[in-house]
Design an enzyme around this catalytic site. Structure first.
Site, PDB file in Angstrom:
ATOM      1  N   ASP A 251       0.839  -1.197   0.000  1.00  0.00           N
ATOM      2  CA  ASP A 251       0.000   0.000   0.000  1.00  0.00           C
ATOM      3  C   ASP A 251       0.878   1.251   0.000  1.00  0.00           C
ATOM      4  OD1 ASP A 251      -2.195   1.611   0.127  1.00  0.00           O
ATOM      5  OD2 ASP A 251      -2.979   0.805   2.004  1.00  0.00           O
TER       6      ASP A 251
ATOM      7  N   HIS B 296      -7.538  -0.690  -9.713  1.00  0.00           N
ATOM      8  CA  HIS B 296      -7.433   0.305  -8.642  1.00  0.00           C
ATOM      9  C   HIS B 296      -6.342   1.325  -8.941  1.00  0.00           C
ATOM     10  CE1 HIS B 296      -7.765   1.891  -4.571  1.00  0.00           C
ATOM     11  NE2 HIS B 296      -6.456   1.773  -4.438  1.00  0.00           N
TER      12      HIS B 296
END
Length: 315
Positions: A151, A224
């Site tokens: 992330d 994404h």
């Protein structure tokens, strides 16, 4: 950031191993507002008092205020781009707005320091506030989220982080400040883990093990990473993420706490529009088939000196 820009709060500090995200609402009444305003002058002192006991742990705290709270506590002038969190999407795929007047983003490499500081902050505010959300986050292995991917790979770093996250001459009266949007996502890991790794990679847009971005001719436009890439005038506009994993295995809760800082809410709001509605509409982020947002809030983070000055501000 210009040399004369006021010192920001700890927005651009490195990601730590632990964090507490604390969102509160201020109860009605003058005494409650006075209590909260008084705390503004003491936040940094509390950080020093706790953090000095373990300097290597990198304790910090960022304090931000919602639109209604700013008006009620401080009045004019107000940050130009501060407004209530804007909901997007519909049905099960929706970025919802939830109550929140003040956000405390507490970080350290050890949870005990985060816990100690949060305890002092809550004791100082006492009955003046109600807690509407409290999340204890942790760094998951090599900065991975609960769905197993790294992330924040494209986070700006160093000077670039300051340039994207901290206000300079865009709003001179609020230079050194930032806008921050937070959302708590819960993941259906049973459904997610039933997918082949290759399918997960196409949804995220990156390789799961290596974190290498998929080639353009392989990566879907609904991935994404595609939908959260924002360009303006031919240049990419980045945000600064300090996301954390959280969860309770016994309760079957597995989540990611999204927190994004920027000079303006606009790029984050555009990302959410792309994710939840689609770019073009209908081409939405397939990660949302397995993740849902259960909170949403927008806050303004004043510079460090302005935060102290707000203790003496009245609306």
């Amino acid at each position: 950031m210009a040399d004369d820009t006021p010192e920001p709060q700890a927005v651009c500090n490195p990601i730590t191993r632990s964090a507490i995200f604390l969102v509160v609402t201020v109860k009605p009444g003058r005494e409650n507002a006075d209590t909260v305003r008084a705390l503004c002058a003491d936040v940094e002192a509390l950080v020093r008092a706790v953090g000095t006991r373990a300097p290597p742990a990198n304790l910090s705290c960022v304090c931000g205020f919602g639109s209604d709270a700013w008006d009620a506590l401080f009045g004019a002038p107000r940050p130009a781009n501060l407004h209530a969190f804007r909901e997007v999407g519909e049905g099960k795929r929706r970025a919802i707005a939830t109550p929140g007047d003040i956000l405390f983003h507490i970080r350290a490499d050890h949870m005990d320091l985060c816990f100690e500081l949060a305890t002092h902050l809550m004791a100082r505010m006492g009955d003046a506030v109600s807690v509407v959300d409290e999340v204890h986050g942790f760094r998951y292995f090599d900065l991975r989220d609960m769905v197993g991917f790294v992330d924040g790979t494209e986070n700006p770093r160093g000077r670039e982080a300051v340039d994207f996250a901290v206000i300079d001459d865009q709003e001179p009266e609020f230079a050194g400040g930032s806008y921050v949007i937070v959302q708590k996502y819960l993941h259906d890991l049973v459904a997610w883990d039933s997918l082949p790794v290759e399918a997960q990679e196409r949804i995220i847009g990156r390789k799961k093990l290596s974190d290498v971005e998929l080639a353009d001719d392989v990566k879907p436009s609904s991935s994404h990473s595609s939908l959260t890439t924002i360009e303006k005038d031919g240049k990419e506009v980045k945000i600064l993420r300090h996301n954390m994993a959280f969860g309770r295995p016994g309760a079957g809760e597995f989540g990611t706490y999204f927190i994004g800082y920027a000079r303006s809410p606009e790029p984050i709001e555009q990302m959410l529009e792309n994710m939840f509605v689609g770019r073009p509409p209908g081409n939405y982020d397939r990660l949302l088939d397995y993740s849902r947002a259960v909170t949403g809030g927008l806050f303004f983070v004043p510079s460090a000196p302005l935060l102290e000055e707000l203790a003496d501000r009245t609306p």
